[in-house]
Design a protein around this motif. Structure first.
Motif, PDB file in Angstrom:
ATOM      1  N   ALA A   2       5.241   0.679   0.942  1.00 32.11           N
ATOM      2  CA  ALA A   2       5.988   1.573   1.834  1.00 32.11           C
ATOM      3  C   ALA A   2       6.262   0.820   3.128  1.00 32.11           C
ATOM      4  O   ALA A   2       5.324   0.363   3.798  1.00 32.11           O
ATOM      5  CB  ALA A   2       5.140   2.811   2.125  1.00 32.11           C
ATOM      6  N   THR A 125      -6.440  -3.614   8.476  1.00 27.29           N
ATOM      7  CA  THR A 125      -6.174  -2.229   8.867  1.00 27.29           C
ATOM      8  C   THR A 125      -7.204  -1.287   8.269  1.00 27.29           C
ATOM      9  O   THR A 125      -7.787  -0.446   8.962  1.00 27.29           O
ATOM     10  CB  THR A 125      -4.764  -1.808   8.434  1.00 27.29           C
ATOM     11  N   GLY A 148      -7.156   7.642  -1.061  1.00 27.46           N
ATOM     12  CA  GLY A 148      -6.242   6.491  -1.138  1.00 27.46           C
ATOM     13  C   GLY A 148      -7.068   5.209  -1.160  1.00 27.46           C
ATOM     14  O   GLY A 148      -7.639   4.826  -0.145  1.00 27.46           O
ATOM     15  N   VAL A 152      -5.018  -1.014   1.417  1.00 26.05           N
ATOM     16  CA  VAL A 152      -5.636  -0.687   2.710  1.00 26.05           C
ATOM     17  C   VAL A 152      -6.908   0.121   2.492  1.00 26.05           C
ATOM     18  O   VAL A 152      -7.966  -0.166   3.071  1.00 26.05           O
ATOM     19  CB  VAL A 152      -4.642   0.110   3.595  1.00 26.05           C
ATOM     20  N   TYR A 170     -11.285   9.381  -3.547  1.00 23.00           N
ATOM     21  CA  TYR A 170     -10.260  10.042  -4.357  1.00 23.00           C
ATOM     22  C   TYR A 170      -8.983   9.219  -4.319  1.00 23.00           C
ATOM     23  O   TYR A 170      -8.604   8.701  -3.248  1.00 23.00           O
ATOM     24  CB  TYR A 170      -9.962  11.463  -3.869  1.00 23.00           C
ATOM     25  N   ASP A 171      -8.337   9.105  -5.483  1.00 22.37           N
ATOM     26  CA  ASP A 171      -7.030   8.460  -5.542  1.00 22.37           C
ATOM     27  C   ASP A 171      -6.243   9.130  -6.667  1.00 22.37           C
ATOM     28  O   ASP A 171      -6.820   9.518  -7.691  1.00 22.37           O
ATOM     29  CB  ASP A 171      -7.175   6.943  -5.813  1.00 22.37           C
ATOM     30  N   ALA A 203      -5.666   6.599   3.409  1.00 24.92           N
ATOM     31  CA  ALA A 203      -4.701   5.487   3.426  1.00 24.92           C
ATOM     32  C   ALA A 203      -3.766   5.625   2.231  1.00 24.92           C
ATOM     33  O   ALA A 203      -3.899   4.918   1.227  1.00 24.92           O
ATOM     34  CB  ALA A 203      -5.416   4.146   3.404  1.00 24.92           C
ATOM     35  N   CYS A 206       1.663   9.099   1.386  1.00 28.59           N
ATOM     36  CA  CYS A 206       2.129  10.477   1.177  1.00 28.59           C
ATOM     37  C   CYS A 206       1.631  11.390   2.297  1.00 28.59           C
ATOM     38  O   CYS A 206       0.578  11.138   2.885  1.00 28.59           O
ATOM     39  CB  CYS A 206       1.621  11.004  -0.163  1.00 28.59           C
ATOM     40  N   THR A 209      -2.116  14.821   2.301  1.00 31.40           N
ATOM     41  CA  THR A 209      -3.002  14.445   1.191  1.00 31.40           C
ATOM     42  C   THR A 209      -4.434  14.941   1.401  1.00 31.40           C
ATOM     43  O   THR A 209      -5.262  14.848   0.497  1.00 31.40           O
ATOM     44  CB  THR A 209      -3.050  12.907   1.040  1.00 31.40           C
ATOM     45  N   PRO A 224      -4.564   5.335   8.669  1.00 25.25           N
ATOM     46  CA  PRO A 224      -3.381   4.484   8.854  1.00 25.25           C
ATOM     47  C   PRO A 224      -2.210   4.930   7.994  1.00 25.25           C
ATOM     48  O   PRO A 224      -1.075   4.510   8.229  1.00 25.25           O
ATOM     49  CB  PRO A 224      -3.884   3.101   8.415  1.00 25.25           C
ATOM     50  N   ILE A 226       0.950   6.437   6.350  1.00 25.06           N
ATOM     51  CA  ILE A 226       2.205   6.977   6.902  1.00 25.06           C
ATOM     52  C   ILE A 226       2.986   7.568   5.728  1.00 25.06           C
ATOM     53  O   ILE A 226       3.155   6.888   4.719  1.00 25.06           O
ATOM     54  CB  ILE A 226       3.050   5.851   7.550  1.00 25.06           C
ATOM     55  N   GLU A 245      -1.881   5.600  13.955  1.00 19.47           N
ATOM     56  CA  GLU A 245      -0.943   4.833  14.758  1.00 19.47           C
ATOM     57  C   GLU A 245      -0.291   3.828  13.810  1.00 19.47           C
ATOM     58  O   GLU A 245      -0.963   3.302  12.899  1.00 19.47           O
ATOM     59  CB  GLU A 245      -1.752   4.162  15.891  1.00 19.47           C
ATOM     60  N   PRO A 246       1.004   3.558  13.919  1.00 18.91           N
ATOM     61  CA  PRO A 246       1.708   2.860  12.835  1.00 18.91           C
ATOM     62  C   PRO A 246       1.529   1.356  12.729  1.00 18.91           C
ATOM     63  O   PRO A 246       1.838   0.775  11.692  1.00 18.91           O
ATOM     64  CB  PRO A 246       3.190   3.174  13.140  1.00 18.91           C
TER      65      PRO A 246
HETATM   66  N1  LIG Z   1      -0.895   2.224  10.297  1.00 13.99           N
HETATM   67  C1  LIG Z   1      -0.956   0.938   9.948  1.00 13.99           C
HETATM   68  O1  LIG Z   1      -1.230   0.043  10.766  1.00 13.99           O
HETATM   69  C2  LIG Z   1      -0.700   0.568   8.532  1.00 13.99           C
HETATM   70  C3  LIG Z   1      -0.287   1.546   7.651  1.00 13.99           C
HETATM   71  N2  LIG Z   1      -0.098   1.249   6.341  1.00 13.99           N
HETATM   72  C4  LIG Z   1       0.230   2.380   5.464  1.00 13.99           C
HETATM   73  O2  LIG Z   1      -0.931   2.718   4.685  1.00 13.99           O
HETATM   74  C5  LIG Z   1      -0.517   3.349   3.474  1.00 13.99           C
HETATM   75  C6  LIG Z   1      -1.230   2.707   2.302  1.00 13.99           C
HETATM   76  O3  LIG Z   1      -0.792   1.376   2.192  1.00 13.99           O
HETATM   77  P1  LIG Z   1      -1.318   0.478   0.969  1.00 13.99           P
HETATM   78  O4  LIG Z   1      -2.775   0.628   0.813  1.00 13.99           O
HETATM   79  O5  LIG Z   1      -0.727  -0.892   1.175  1.00 13.99           O
HETATM   80  O6  LIG Z   1      -0.590   1.170  -0.273  1.00 13.99           O
HETATM   81  P2  LIG Z   1      -1.056   1.119  -1.791  1.00 13.99           P
HETATM   82  O7  LIG Z   1       0.115   1.557  -2.581  1.00 13.99           O
HETATM   83  O8  LIG Z   1      -1.713  -0.190  -2.084  1.00 13.99           O
HETATM   84  O9  LIG Z   1      -2.213   2.235  -1.862  1.00 13.99           O
HETATM   85  C7  LIG Z   1      -1.916   3.597  -1.705  1.00 13.99           C
HETATM   86  C8  LIG Z   1      -2.845   4.373  -2.637  1.00 13.99           C
HETATM   87  O10 LIG Z   1      -2.685   5.770  -2.379  1.00 13.99           O
HETATM   88  C9  LIG Z   1      -2.724   6.442  -3.627  1.00 13.99           C
HETATM   89  N3  LIG Z   1      -2.036   7.731  -3.469  1.00 13.99           N
HETATM   90  C10 LIG Z   1      -0.716   7.974  -3.349  1.00 13.99           C
HETATM   91  N4  LIG Z   1      -0.500   9.302  -3.177  1.00 13.99           N
HETATM   92  C11 LIG Z   1      -1.715   9.899  -3.200  1.00 13.99           C
HETATM   93  C12 LIG Z   1      -2.167  11.250  -3.077  1.00 13.99           C
HETATM   94  N5  LIG Z   1      -1.289  12.247  -2.888  1.00 13.99           N
HETATM   95  N6  LIG Z   1      -3.496  11.501  -3.121  1.00 13.99           N
HETATM   96  C13 LIG Z   1      -4.377  10.484  -3.291  1.00 13.99           C
HETATM   97  N7  LIG Z   1      -4.025   9.175  -3.438  1.00 13.99           N
HETATM   98  C14 LIG Z   1      -2.700   8.905  -3.381  1.00 13.99           C
HETATM   99  C15 LIG Z   1      -2.022   5.521  -4.606  1.00 13.99           C
HETATM  100  O11 LIG Z   1      -2.408   5.826  -5.935  1.00 13.99           O
HETATM  101  C16 LIG Z   1      -2.529   4.158  -4.137  1.00 13.99           C
HETATM  102  O12 LIG Z   1      -3.692   3.760  -4.819  1.00 13.99           O
HETATM  103  C17 LIG Z   1       1.011   3.221   3.453  1.00 13.99           C
HETATM  104  O13 LIG Z   1       1.554   4.412   3.948  1.00 13.99           O
HETATM  105  C18 LIG Z   1       1.294   2.095   4.444  1.00 13.99           C
HETATM  106  O14 LIG Z   1       2.575   2.213   5.033  1.00 13.99           O
HETATM  107  C19 LIG Z   1      -0.297  -0.019   5.823  1.00 13.99           C
HETATM  108  C20 LIG Z   1      -0.702  -1.027   6.668  1.00 13.99           C
HETATM  109  C21 LIG Z   1      -0.901  -0.817   8.085  1.00 13.99           C
END
Ligand SMILES: NC(=O)C1=CN([C@@H]2O[C@H](COP(=O)(O)OP(=O)(O)OC[C@H]3O[C@@H](n4cnc5c(N)ncnc54)[C@H](O)[C@@H]3O)[C@@H](O)[C@H]2O)C=CC1
Ligand SMILES: NCCC[C@@H](N)C(=O)NCCCC[C@H](N)C(=O)O
Length: 259
Positions: A2, A125, A148, A152, A170-171, A203, A206, A209, A224, A226, A245-246
């Motif tokens: 994302a 993060t 999640g 992250v 939970y995931d 994390a 969506c 959650t 984290p 978003i 915070e983004p």
């Molecule tokens: N604020 C910040 O500094 C940062 C924010 N992010 C955000 O963190 C989020 C996660 O990033 P990643 O870990 O790289 O993504 P990822 O795709 O590797 O992991 C996300 C996980 O959430 C799970 N998931 C999705 N919907 C769900 C739900 N409704 N209930 C439970 N689990 C659910 C997925 O199955 C997946 O395992 C993204 O939104 C990304 O944009 C990422 C890096 C830095």
């Protein structure tokens, strides 16, 4: 993955100040203080070269400028290169950058050219948001809900396990949940048998959650993810301390980890 949008990064300084106030209420330290205490490092005006990258979906309008504001906020001396990509990297080094910050659609890195250390935004993060949550001064137990468990969330959950917390995970991806339970020894959380937590780490990409059934009064939700894991209505109803915070907190974690 994302990707951030320019809207996510609007008023990044205000977002950073607001997050800092919440972190201070929750932990007794500001973001700098948590990073310094956790990593054992302190910035000393290191020169940071921020290099825009055009690959994939291309440059995100205010991404580099947001990084410049963030690095200044945390005490670094930074600049954004006029050129992107390889030319930008060359420009950064020629202009004395000690640390390089750059991101394509899959990897956001910080590389310290002096000591060779390198950091990836996703684990950095997850770990720092988990570390902040773990320092909640009013926590009523060492039970944590982690929602999640991806690039992250998994490092964050692992960090909480290593700190001695009882992590309920939970995931939506059942196979990933099973693997995480096996790898980390966490307890799978069953939404059909909910309980309330004073510390929640989220994390996911969506919204909404974190269900109301797991939220306790004045709990910390360190997320984290978003978009936001809970509605404004639930945040106000339960007096939730929301740490969200983004870009800045994760970037600070990267930078402090390579000093
Ligand atoms: N604020 C910040 O500094 C940062 C924010 N992010 C955000 O963190 C989020 C996660 O990033 P990643 O870990 O790289 O993504 P990822 O795709 O590797 O992991 C996300 C996980 O959430 C799970 N998931 C999705 N919907 C769900 C739900 N409704 N209930 C439970 N689990 C659910 C997925 O199955 C997946 O395992 C993204 O939104 C990304 O944009 C990422 C890096 C830095
Ligand atoms: N929240 C920190 C993690 C950001 C990550 N989800 C992302 O959007 N990465 C894409 C960044 C692309 C930057 C672009 N190549 C540029 O240089 O402007």
């Amino acid at each position: 993955m994302a990707l951030l949008t320019p809207e996510d990064l609007e008023n990044i300084n205000r977002q950073l100040h607001e997050a800092d106030s919440t972190v201070r209420r929750v932990t007794g330290l500001d973001i700098k203080g948590v990073c310094k205490d956790f990593y054992g490092t302190t910035p000393c005006c290191e020169k940071v070269g921020i290099v825009p990258v055009t690959s994939g979906n291309g440059i995100i309008g205010n991404f580099s400028e947001s990084l410049r504001a963030i690095t200044e906020y945390f005490g670094f001396d930074s600049f954004v290169t006029t050129m992107p990509d390889v030319s930008g990297y060359y420009e950064a080094v020629r202009n004395g950058a000690q640390i390089i910050l750059m991101a394509d659609d899959n990897t956001f890195l910080a590389h310290n050219l002096k000591n060779g250390k390198i950091a990836n935004n996703q684990p950095c993060t997850g770990i720092i948001y988990a570390e902040i949550a773990s320092r909640y001064m009013k926590a009523d137990s060492k039970d944590v809900l982690a929602v999640g468990l991806g690039k992250v969330g998994f490092p964050g959950a692992a960090h909480l396990v290593n700190k001695g917390f009882r992590v309920y995970g939970y995931d939506a991806d059942k196979a990933l949940l099973e693997k995480t339970v096996s790898d980390l020894g966490i307890t799978p959380f069953e939404p059909e048998n909910p309980r309330r937590f004073s510390i929640i780490f989220e994390a996911t990409p969506c919204a909404d959650t974190v269900p109301e059934s797991v939220i306790s009064d004045n709990c910390v939700i360190s997320t984290p993810g978003i978009p936001c894991a809970i509605s404004r209505e639930l945040q106000e109803k339960y007096g939730v301390e929301l740490i969200m915070e983004p870009l800045g907190i994760g970037t600070a974690s990267m930078l402090y980890s390579i000093l």
